[in-house]
Motif scaffolding. Structure first.
Motif, PDB file in Angstrom:
ATOM      1  N   PRO A   1      63.664  -1.925  54.389  1.00 46.68           N
ATOM      2  CA  PRO A   1      64.283  -1.388  53.607  1.00 46.68           C
ATOM      3  C   PRO A   1      65.555  -1.081  54.657  1.00 46.68           C
ATOM      4  CG  PRO A   1      62.145  -0.797  53.880  1.00 46.68           C
ATOM      5  CD  PRO A   1      62.425  -1.359  54.439  1.00 46.68           C
ATOM      6  N   GLY A   2      65.471  -1.440  56.242  1.00 48.41           N
ATOM      7  CA  GLY A   2      66.395   0.169  56.553  1.00 48.41           C
ATOM      8  C   GLY A   2      67.286  -1.043  56.883  1.00 48.41           C
ATOM      9  N   SER A   3      66.505  -1.612  58.240  1.00 47.77           N
ATOM     10  CA  SER A   3      67.443  -2.035  58.811  1.00 47.77           C
ATOM     11  C   SER A   3      67.719  -3.285  58.631  1.00 47.77           C
ATOM     12  CB  SER A   3      67.286  -2.143  60.564  1.00 47.77           C
ATOM     13  OG  SER A   3      65.676  -2.355  60.311  1.00 47.77           O
ATOM     14  N   ALA A   4      67.229  -3.944  57.832  1.00 45.78           N
ATOM     15  CA  ALA A   4      67.451  -5.424  57.817  1.00 45.78           C
ATOM     16  C   ALA A   4      66.754  -5.961  56.336  1.00 45.78           C
ATOM     17  CB  ALA A   4      66.242  -5.892  58.662  1.00 45.78           C
ATOM     18  N   PRO A   5      67.736  -5.554  55.881  1.00 44.75           N
ATOM     19  CA  PRO A   5      67.964  -5.579  53.688  1.00 44.75           C
ATOM     20  C   PRO A   5      67.449  -7.254  53.180  1.00 44.75           C
ATOM     21  CG  PRO A   5      69.159  -4.671  53.808  1.00 44.75           C
ATOM     22  CD  PRO A   5      69.050  -4.825  56.005  1.00 44.75           C
ATOM     23  N   MET A   6      67.802  -8.179  54.525  1.00 45.36           N
ATOM     24  CA  MET A   6      68.163  -9.936  53.619  1.00 45.36           C
ATOM     25  C   MET A   6      67.214 -10.449  53.853  1.00 45.36           C
ATOM     26  SD  MET A   6      70.262 -12.494  55.378  1.00 45.36           S
ATOM     27  CE  MET A   6      71.912 -11.989  56.125  1.00 45.36           C
ATOM     28  N   GLY A   7      66.473 -10.107  54.395  1.00 52.00           N
ATOM     29  CA  GLY A   7      64.839 -11.365  54.495  1.00 52.00           C
ATOM     30  C   GLY A   7      64.958 -12.821  54.174  1.00 52.00           C
ATOM     31  N   ASP A   8      66.324 -13.529  55.022  1.00 54.91           N
ATOM     32  CA  ASP A   8      66.873 -14.564  54.493  1.00 54.91           C
ATOM     33  C   ASP A   8      66.789 -15.365  56.057  1.00 54.91           C
ATOM     34  OD1 ASP A   8      67.644 -17.698  54.738  1.00 54.91           O
ATOM     35  OD2 ASP A   8      69.127 -17.096  52.681  1.00 54.91           O
ATOM     36  N   LEU A   9      65.683 -15.959  56.621  1.00 50.77           N
ATOM     37  CA  LEU A   9      65.135 -16.686  57.735  1.00 50.77           C
ATOM     38  C   LEU A   9      66.398 -17.323  58.234  1.00 50.77           C
ATOM     39  CD1 LEU A   9      63.882 -16.242  60.433  1.00 50.77           C
ATOM     40  CD2 LEU A   9      61.952 -18.196  59.393  1.00 50.77           C
ATOM     41  N   THR A  10      66.285 -18.771  57.540  1.00 50.31           N
ATOM     42  CA  THR A  10      67.217 -19.588  57.607  1.00 50.31           C
ATOM     43  C   THR A  10      68.883 -19.015  58.152  1.00 50.31           C
ATOM     44  OG1 THR A  10      67.473 -20.703  55.466  1.00 50.31           O
ATOM     45  CG2 THR A  10      66.462 -21.769  57.142  1.00 50.31           C
ATOM     46  N   THR A  11      69.124 -18.965  56.895  1.00 48.98           N
ATOM     47  CA  THR A  11      70.265 -18.151  57.213  1.00 48.98           C
ATOM     48  C   THR A  11      71.213 -16.934  58.317  1.00 48.98           C
ATOM     49  OG1 THR A  11      70.738 -18.021  54.772  1.00 48.98           O
ATOM     50  CG2 THR A  11      72.476 -16.192  55.992  1.00 48.98           C
ATOM     51  N   GLN A  12      69.740 -16.328  58.768  1.00 47.77           N
ATOM     52  CA  GLN A  12      69.758 -15.406  59.526  1.00 47.77           C
ATOM     53  C   GLN A  12      70.120 -16.023  61.130  1.00 47.77           C
ATOM     54  OE1 GLN A  12      66.852 -12.178  59.497  1.00 47.77           O
ATOM     55  NE2 GLN A  12      67.783 -11.647  57.648  1.00 47.77           N
ATOM     56  N   ALA A  13      69.105 -17.305  61.173  1.00 45.75           N
ATOM     57  CA  ALA A  13      69.072 -17.756  62.675  1.00 45.75           C
ATOM     58  C   ALA A  13      70.951 -19.208  62.790  1.00 45.75           C
ATOM     59  CB  ALA A  13      67.531 -19.288  62.419  1.00 45.75           C
ATOM     60  N   ALA A  14      71.136 -19.365  61.244  1.00 47.87           N
ATOM     61  CA  ALA A  14      71.809 -19.908  61.702  1.00 47.87           C
ATOM     62  C   ALA A  14      73.145 -19.004  62.148  1.00 47.87           C
ATOM     63  CB  ALA A  14      72.843 -20.810  60.177  1.00 47.87           C
ATOM     64  N   ILE A  15      73.373 -18.167  62.067  1.00 43.76           N
ATOM     65  CA  ILE A  15      74.692 -16.882  62.409  1.00 43.76           C
ATOM     66  C   ILE A  15      74.502 -16.746  63.753  1.00 43.76           C
ATOM     67  CG2 ILE A  15      75.328 -14.288  61.991  1.00 43.76           C
ATOM     68  CD1 ILE A  15      74.758 -15.169  58.808  1.00 43.76           C
ATOM     69  N   LEU A  16      72.615 -16.415  63.978  1.00 43.76           N
ATOM     70  CA  LEU A  16      72.611 -15.869  65.452  1.00 43.76           C
ATOM     71  C   LEU A  16      73.046 -17.306  65.939  1.00 43.76           C
ATOM     72  CD1 LEU A  16      70.670 -13.939  67.366  1.00 43.76           C
ATOM     73  CD2 LEU A  16      69.182 -15.891  66.583  1.00 43.76           C
ATOM     74  N   GLY A  17      73.153 -18.255  65.903  1.00 44.83           N
ATOM     75  CA  GLY A  17      72.780 -19.832  66.874  1.00 44.83           C
ATOM     76  C   GLY A  17      73.723 -19.878  66.772  1.00 44.83           C
ATOM     77  N   ALA A  18      75.047 -19.192  65.751  1.00 47.08           N
ATOM     78  CA  ALA A  18      76.967 -19.705  65.877  1.00 47.08           C
ATOM     79  C   ALA A  18      76.670 -19.186  67.151  1.00 47.08           C
ATOM     80  CB  ALA A  18      77.222 -20.007  64.528  1.00 47.08           C
TER      81      ALA A  18
END
Ligand code: NIG
Ligand code: FE
Length: 412
Positions: free
Chosen positions: A327-344
Motif C-alpha cells: 500500500p505504500g511504495s508500490a500500490p499498482m501491482g501490475d507485473l507486465t506493465t511494470q516489467a515493460a516500463i523497466l525494460g524500455a
C-alpha cells in the motif's frame, strides 16, 4: 487412464526452455514452437509440439481453446516479491509524496509502514484472508499463478502470526500458489520498548519458534536501510535464521548502497530493490547465487530511479522482476506493465524481461517453474495476439485471455 486435454492451436508457444539462469539473453535464444499445442494429463504436461501432430498422436484428447482466434501461450508468470496481506490504504502518504515529501521523511514522522501496521493490526484474520484472495484473483487475471506474500505489518507476536495464518488459509482457498515469507524485521514497531537488536532477538526467541512449529514460513526477510535495520544487526539475524533452516531474502539498497553486499555475503536466495546498488555490488551479484530482484513498481510508486538491471545482467547476475505490491511504495501491482516500463528504460531484451518474471523469478523463490517442458506441472497463460512481443510492446494493456493451472483452466 485419466483423460487428456489438448490445448491450442497456438500461433506461438514460448517454452522458456534451455536458457541460462544468469546473464544477458537475446530474443533469438527463445524457443518458439509455431502452430503448437500442449497436452495435459493429471495436471502435468504430457506432450507439447506441433498441434496437428499432437492431434494425431492423442486422438482421444478433449480439445480446448480451438476457437479460431489468434493466440499465443507461454509459462504463466511468477511474482516473487509482494506484500499483499495488508489492511487500510496509504493514499495520504501518496498525496504527501507527490507534494514533495520523501518516503523516508514520511516514515521518520511516524507515517509510512507504521500506518499500515496500525490498520493491519485492526483487521481480523478473516478480513486479511478476504483481501489476499481478492488481490490473488487480480493477479491470476494478469497471468500470475505463483505469488510470494510477506508478513511484516503485524510486528508483534500475535499480529505477525495472524498475517502468516491468513496467508496459509488464503493459499488453501485460491488456485494461485502463495508462498509466505516472514518479514517481522520490516521495521522496529513504535510500541517495542528496546533497541533494534533487542527487537530482532525477540523475533528469534518468541516468534520464530512458533513459525517453525506451525510450518507457517520457511523464508525470512529483513529491511536493511536507514530507519529500519543496520547491517550489523541484520547480519546476526540472518545467521541465526539460516541456522534454523530458513531461506533468507533482504530488502536492500533501496535508498542507500551497501545492503546488497551483506545479502550476497550471507548467501541470501535473493536481494531485492537495488535502486542504489553500486558497480562493485553489480559485479558481486555476477559471481554469486543470489538473485537480484528489481521492483519497478516501487520506483514508479516513489518516483525514483530503476534498479540497474542492464548493468547487473551484463555482469552475469540472475535478474528477476517483481511488483513489490504494497500500500505504500508500490500500490499498482501490475507485473507486465511494470516489467515493460523497466525494460524500455533499462534496455532489456524481451527475452530478459520474460525470464525475469518466469524461470528467474522461480529461482529467486528456489522453486521449479516458469518453463514449459514435458513432465512439468502445467501452468501457462494465453494471450489473443499473433506475436508474444505485443505483451510488452502494448505496455501491459494486452491482458491474458486464459490461464491454465494443473487441471483447471480460467478464461477471462
Ligand atoms: O518493499 N521497503 C520496505 N518495504 C516495502 C514497502 C512497505 C510499505 O511502504 O508499506 C517495499 O518497498
Ligand atoms: Fe517489498
Amino acid at each position: 487412464m485419466s483423460s487428456k486435454t489438448l490445448y491450442g492451436p497456438f500461433k506461438q508457444l514460448l517454452t522458456m526452455n534451455g536458457l541460462p539462469l544468469k546473464g544477458p539473453l537475446k530474443d533469438e535464444q527463445l524457443e518458439i514452437i509455431t502452430n503448437a499445442g500442449i497436452v495435459i494429463q493429471d495436471g502435468k504436461i504430457l506432450d507439447l509440439g506441433s498441434y496437428s501432430d499432437l492431434k494425431n498422436i492423442h486422438p482421444d484428447s478433449e480439445k480446448k481453446f480451438n476457437n479460431n482466434s489468434e493466440q499465443i501461450a507461454l509459462p504463466s508468470f511468477i511474482d516473487c516479491h509482494t506484500h499483499i496481506c495488508w489492511g487500510g490504504n496509504r493514499v495520504n502518504d501518496y498525496s504527501m509524496r507527490v507534494a514533495g515529501k520523501s518516503y523516508l521523511e514520511i516514515a521518520a514522522s511516524g507515517g509510512g509502514i507504521s500506518d499500515t501496521v496500525t490498520e493491519t493490526r485492526k483487521a481480523s484474520e478473516d478480513k486479511l484472508v478476504e483481501l489476499i484472495l481478492d488481490r490473488a484473483k487480480q493477479h491470476l487475471q494478469r497471468g500470475i499463478t505463483t505469488i510470494e506474500v510477506k508478513s511484516g505489518y503485524g510486528l508483534n507476536l500475535e499480529d505477525e502470526l495472524k498475517m502468516l495464518w491468513a496467508i496459509k488459509k488464503a493459499n488453501e482457498k485460491t488456485p494461485v500458489r502463495l508462498i509466505s515469507t516472514f518479514l517481522g524485521a520490516h521495521i522496529k514497531p513504535k510500541d517495542f520498548d528496546g533497541s533494534h537488536g533487542e527487537y530482532l532477538d525477540f523475533l528469534l526467541q518468541e516468534v520464530v519458534p512458533i513459525i517453525v512449529e506451525e510450518k507457517l514460513a520457511t523464508r525470512a526477510d529483513i529491511f536493511v536501510e536507514e530507519g529500519a535495520f543496520d547491517i550489523d544487526v541484520a547480519r546476526i539475524y540472518a545467521k541465526n535464521l539460516k541456522l534454523k533452516g530458513f531461506d533468507i531474502t533482504m530488502h536492500v539498497d533501496q535508498f542507500h548502497p551497501g545492503g546488497s553486499k551483506l545479502a550476497i555475503e550471507e548467501g541470501c536466495v535473493s536481494a531485492d530493490h537495488l535502486e542504489f546498488t553500486d558497480d562493485e555490488s553489480c559485479e558481486l551479484f555476477g559471481r554469486s547465487e543470489t538473485v537480484a530482484v528489481a521492483l519497478p513498481g516501487a520506483s514508479l510508486g516513489l518516483g525514483m530511479q530503476f534498479t540497474p538491471c542492464r548493468k547487473l545482467l551484463d555482469n552475469n547476475a540472475c535478474v528477476a522482476i517483481a511488483t513489490d505490491w504494497n500500500p505504500g511504495s508500490a500500490p499498482m501491482g501490475d507485473l507486465t506493465t511494470q516489467a515493460a516500463i523497466l525494460g524500455a528504460s533499462e534496455k532489456l531484451t524481451i527475452a530478459e524481461t520474460l525470464a525475469g518474471i518466469t524461470f528467474r523469478a522461480a529461482r529467486a523463490l528456489r522453486i521449479e517453474g516458469g518453463i514449459l517442458r514435458k513432465g512439468d506441472d502445467a501452468s501457462f497463460t494465453v494471450f489473443e495476439t499473433d506475436d508474444f512481443r505485443n505483451i510488452f510492446y502494448q505496455q501491459g494493456q494486452l491482458k491474458p485471455s486464459a490461464t491454465v493451472m494443473n487441471e483447471q483452466s480460467f478464461e477471462f
